[in-house]
Design a protein around this motif. Structure first.
Motif, PDB file in Angstrom:
ATOM      1  N   SER A  17      76.381 -22.635 -54.047  1.00 11.33           N
ATOM      2  CA  SER A  17      75.414 -22.202 -55.068  1.00 11.33           C
ATOM      3  C   SER A  17      75.606 -20.717 -55.360  1.00 11.33           C
ATOM      4  O   SER A  17      76.271 -20.006 -54.602  1.00 11.33           O
ATOM      5  CB  SER A  17      73.984 -22.445 -54.572  1.00 11.33           C
ATOM      6  N   ARG A  18      74.991 -20.260 -56.448  1.00  7.15           N
ATOM      7  CA  ARG A  18      75.027 -18.823 -56.751  1.00  7.15           C
ATOM      8  C   ARG A  18      74.469 -18.022 -55.592  1.00  7.15           C
ATOM      9  O   ARG A  18      75.018 -16.991 -55.212  1.00  7.15           O
ATOM     10  CB  ARG A  18      74.220 -18.523 -58.021  1.00  7.15           C
ATOM     11  N   ILE A  23      75.222 -14.176 -55.504  1.00  5.28           N
ATOM     12  CA  ILE A  23      75.054 -13.816 -56.918  1.00  5.28           C
ATOM     13  C   ILE A  23      73.562 -13.889 -57.249  1.00  5.28           C
ATOM     14  O   ILE A  23      73.015 -14.966 -57.480  1.00  5.28           O
ATOM     15  CB  ILE A  23      75.861 -14.760 -57.838  1.00  5.28           C
ATOM     16  N   VAL A  28      74.064 -12.047 -62.291  1.00  2.00           N
ATOM     17  CA  VAL A  28      74.254 -13.010 -63.381  1.00  2.00           C
ATOM     18  C   VAL A  28      74.263 -12.279 -64.720  1.00  2.00           C
ATOM     19  O   VAL A  28      75.123 -12.523 -65.569  1.00  2.00           O
ATOM     20  CB  VAL A  28      73.164 -14.104 -63.351  1.00  2.00           C
ATOM     21  N   LEU A  54      79.279 -22.664 -58.143  1.00  2.00           N
ATOM     22  CA  LEU A  54      80.368 -21.807 -58.608  1.00  2.00           C
ATOM     23  C   LEU A  54      81.347 -22.609 -59.462  1.00  2.00           C
ATOM     24  O   LEU A  54      81.856 -22.105 -60.455  1.00  2.00           O
ATOM     25  CB  LEU A  54      81.093 -21.182 -57.416  1.00  2.00           C
ATOM     26  N   ILE A  57      80.137 -22.789 -62.967  1.00  3.32           N
ATOM     27  CA  ILE A  57      80.303 -21.503 -63.656  1.00  3.32           C
ATOM     28  C   ILE A  57      81.753 -21.337 -64.097  1.00  3.32           C
ATOM     29  O   ILE A  57      82.033 -20.980 -65.248  1.00  3.32           O
ATOM     30  CB  ILE A  57      79.859 -20.329 -62.765  1.00  3.32           C
TER      31      ILE A  57
END
Length: 69
Positions: A17-18, A23, A28, A54, A57
């Protein structure tokens, strides 16, 4: 992405995950701005917030890069 956000990629997996990647919300927004300014990709921070991993993204970045070319 790792260079822009200065991420330590050791041990990161595409399904991370972010948050797992470190992140946060500020990162972001920064990523969205850098992608537009330096790479000509239109990806809003709202779009990035909707993505869970990720891999998602990176997939979006690849899609936008192809359409920007």
């Amino acid at each position: 992405m790792s260079e822009v956000l200065q991420l330590n990629v050791d041990g990161l997996r595409p399904d991370a995950s972010r948050e797992d990647a470190g992140i946060d919300s500020l990162a972001v927004v920064e990523l969205s701005l850098v992608l537009k300014q330096h790479h000509g990709m239109e990806i809003t921070d709202d779009e990035l917030f909707e993505l869970a991993t990720l891999a998602e993204i990176v997939t979006l970045m690849e899609q936008r890069k192809r359409t920007a070319a």
